[in-house]
Write a protein that holds these residues in place. Sequence first.
Motif, PDB file in Angstrom:
ATOM      1  N   ALA A  77      20.919  49.009   5.543  1.00 28.76           N
ATOM      2  CA  ALA A  77      20.989  49.999   6.301  1.00 28.76           C
ATOM      3  C   ALA A  77      21.946  51.036   6.523  1.00 28.76           C
ATOM      4  N   HIS A  78      21.496  52.130   6.548  1.00 31.31           N
ATOM      5  CA  HIS A  78      22.359  53.510   6.944  1.00 31.31           C
ATOM      6  C   HIS A  78      23.010  53.387   8.147  1.00 31.31           C
ATOM      7  N   PHE A  79      24.299  53.702   8.354  1.00 28.64           N
ATOM      8  CA  PHE A  79      24.995  53.570   9.580  1.00 28.64           C
ATOM      9  C   PHE A  79      25.115  55.248  10.094  1.00 28.64           C
ATOM     10  N   THR A  80      24.818  55.610  11.005  1.00 32.76           N
ATOM     11  CA  THR A  80      25.018  57.031  11.983  1.00 32.76           C
ATOM     12  C   THR A  80      26.122  56.888  12.976  1.00 32.76           C
ATOM     13  N   LEU A  81      27.080  57.382  12.898  1.00 30.13           N
ATOM     14  CA  LEU A  81      28.174  57.046  13.963  1.00 30.13           C
ATOM     15  C   LEU A  81      27.828  58.117  14.982  1.00 30.13           C
ATOM     16  N   ASP A  82      27.622  57.754  16.504  1.00 30.45           N
ATOM     17  CA  ASP A  82      27.441  58.784  17.403  1.00 30.45           C
ATOM     18  C   ASP A  82      28.398  58.337  18.613  1.00 30.45           C
ATOM     19  N   VAL A  83      28.266  59.241  19.558  1.00 28.14           N
ATOM     20  CA  VAL A  83      28.949  58.968  20.606  1.00 28.14           C
ATOM     21  C   VAL A  83      28.120  59.056  21.893  1.00 28.14           C
ATOM     22  N   LEU A  84      28.455  58.364  22.955  1.00 35.05           N
ATOM     23  CA  LEU A  84      27.599  58.526  24.287  1.00 35.05           C
ATOM     24  C   LEU A  84      28.549  58.514  25.691  1.00 35.05           C
ATOM     25  N   ASP A  85      28.194  59.244  26.589  1.00 38.23           N
ATOM     26  CA  ASP A  85      28.758  58.843  27.946  1.00 38.23           C
ATOM     27  C   ASP A  85      28.867  57.483  28.330  1.00 38.23           C
ATOM     28  N   GLY A  86      30.092  56.930  28.870  1.00 37.19           N
ATOM     29  CA  GLY A  86      29.861  55.681  29.519  1.00 37.19           C
ATOM     30  C   GLY A  86      30.870  54.826  28.909  1.00 37.19           C
ATOM     31  N   PHE A  87      30.991  53.848  29.045  1.00 35.88           N
ATOM     32  CA  PHE A  87      31.911  52.767  28.678  1.00 35.88           C
ATOM     33  C   PHE A  87      31.300  51.556  27.736  1.00 35.88           C
ATOM     34  N   GLY A  88      31.802  51.435  26.794  1.00 38.25           N
ATOM     35  CA  GLY A  88      31.436  50.143  25.754  1.00 38.25           C
ATOM     36  C   GLY A  88      31.950  48.936  26.348  1.00 38.25           C
ATOM     37  N   PRO A  89      31.377  47.690  25.873  1.00 36.84           N
ATOM     38  CA  PRO A  89      31.633  46.291  26.536  1.00 36.84           C
ATOM     39  C   PRO A  89      33.038  45.946  26.237  1.00 36.84           C
ATOM     40  N   GLY A  90      33.833  46.539  25.120  1.00 37.84           N
ATOM     41  CA  GLY A  90      35.172  45.989  24.820  1.00 37.84           C
ATOM     42  C   GLY A  90      36.094  46.638  25.590  1.00 37.84           C
ATOM     43  N   GLY A  91      36.241  47.885  25.690  1.00 34.57           N
ATOM     44  CA  GLY A  91      37.228  48.781  26.309  1.00 34.57           C
ATOM     45  C   GLY A  91      38.632  48.746  25.549  1.00 34.57           C
ATOM     46  N   PHE A  92      38.421  48.265  24.335  1.00 35.95           N
ATOM     47  CA  PHE A  92      39.754  48.405  23.619  1.00 35.95           C
ATOM     48  C   PHE A  92      39.606  49.636  22.745  1.00 35.95           C
ATOM     49  N   SER A  93      38.596  50.193  22.595  1.00 36.18           N
ATOM     50  CA  SER A  93      38.482  51.548  21.794  1.00 36.18           C
ATOM     51  C   SER A  93      39.093  52.797  22.272  1.00 36.18           C
ATOM     52  N   LEU A  94      39.978  53.525  21.412  1.00 35.53           N
ATOM     53  CA  LEU A  94      40.598  54.813  22.065  1.00 35.53           C
ATOM     54  C   LEU A  94      39.803  55.712  22.710  1.00 35.53           C
ATOM     55  N   GLU A  95      38.585  55.797  22.630  1.00 32.95           N
ATOM     56  CA  GLU A  95      37.799  56.689  23.598  1.00 32.95           C
ATOM     57  C   GLU A  95      37.398  56.350  24.929  1.00 32.95           C
ATOM     58  N   THR A  96      37.714  55.193  25.387  1.00 32.98           N
ATOM     59  CA  THR A  96      37.269  54.523  26.487  1.00 32.98           C
ATOM     60  C   THR A  96      37.857  55.161  27.726  1.00 32.98           C
ATOM     61  N   PRO A  97      39.146  55.804  27.844  1.00 38.81           N
ATOM     62  CA  PRO A  97      39.778  56.316  28.840  1.00 38.81           C
ATOM     63  C   PRO A  97      39.147  57.516  28.889  1.00 38.81           C
ATOM     64  N   LEU A  98      38.367  58.092  27.982  1.00 37.16           N
ATOM     65  CA  LEU A  98      37.982  59.424  28.168  1.00 37.16           C
ATOM     66  C   LEU A  98      36.313  59.413  28.564  1.00 37.16           C
ATOM     67  N   GLY A  99      35.858  58.191  29.040  1.00 37.97           N
ATOM     68  CA  GLY A  99      34.532  58.117  29.673  1.00 37.97           C
ATOM     69  C   GLY A  99      33.563  58.271  28.221  1.00 37.97           C
ATOM     70  N   LYS A 100      33.859  57.880  27.230  1.00 37.96           N
ATOM     71  CA  LYS A 100      32.853  57.896  26.117  1.00 37.96           C
ATOM     72  C   LYS A 100      32.916  56.527  25.218  1.00 37.96           C
ATOM     73  N   THR A 101      31.862  56.277  24.638  1.00 35.37           N
ATOM     74  CA  THR A 101      31.779  54.980  23.818  1.00 35.37           C
ATOM     75  C   THR A 101      31.233  55.476  22.458  1.00 35.37           C
ATOM     76  N   PHE A 102      31.517  54.932  21.426  1.00 35.10           N
ATOM     77  CA  PHE A 102      30.946  55.068  19.963  1.00 35.10           C
ATOM     78  C   PHE A 102      29.957  54.233  19.971  1.00 35.10           C
ATOM     79  N   LYS A 103      28.570  54.626  19.247  1.00 35.86           N
ATOM     80  CA  LYS A 103      27.503  53.740  19.029  1.00 35.86           C
ATOM     81  C   LYS A 103      27.176  54.304  17.621  1.00 35.86           C
ATOM     82  N   VAL A 104      26.648  52.976  17.123  1.00 33.32           N
ATOM     83  CA  VAL A 104      25.740  53.442  15.594  1.00 33.32           C
ATOM     84  C   VAL A 104      24.403  53.277  15.718  1.00 33.32           C
ATOM     85  N   HIS A 105      23.794  54.028  15.133  1.00 33.67           N
ATOM     86  CA  HIS A 105      22.114  54.167  14.990  1.00 33.67           C
ATOM     87  C   HIS A 105      21.999  53.708  13.379  1.00 33.67           C
ATOM     88  N   TYR A 106      20.909  52.840  13.379  1.00 43.26           N
ATOM     89  CA  TYR A 106      20.890  52.208  12.298  1.00 43.26           C
ATOM     90  C   TYR A 106      19.300  52.835  11.280  1.00 43.26           C
TER      91      TYR A 106
END
Length: 124
Positions: A77-106
């Motif tokens: 599968a091909h991965f496309t890295l995207d970003v969404l508004d909201g908080f991801g499940p882990g909360g350890f990622s650097l974008e979390t304090p900005l109210g964003k979360t990275f997501k991959v589309h396959y």
Amino acid sequence: MTERLDVTDEAKALIQTLAATHGDLMFYQAGGCCEGTQPQCFEKGGYFPRMNDALIGHVEGFEFWVDRDLFEYWKHAHFTLDVLDGFGPGGFSLETPLGKTFKVHYRLFSEEELAHLPEVQRSE
């Protein structure tokens, strides 16, 4: 050569913001448990890939690693890295304090793309 990884313009903009604040970055997509399969962004050296994890490409010049078991599942599968508004499940990622979360589309590679895939680099 077929690229395994792309990044949306929105994700590029966030990555540039994070790099301006934190310096060199790295991405890691784990295979489950606490962080789910959400891609995580860390300061470079803030996380160390495990033995045999796969480096599938770079986003804005920064490494994007995938858990070895998850890569075996998604290697076609091909991965496309995207970003969404909201908080991801882990909360350890650097974008979390900005109210964003990275997501991959396959999407699955075509037969022609599969024939032109480069080998991935593995961690030792």
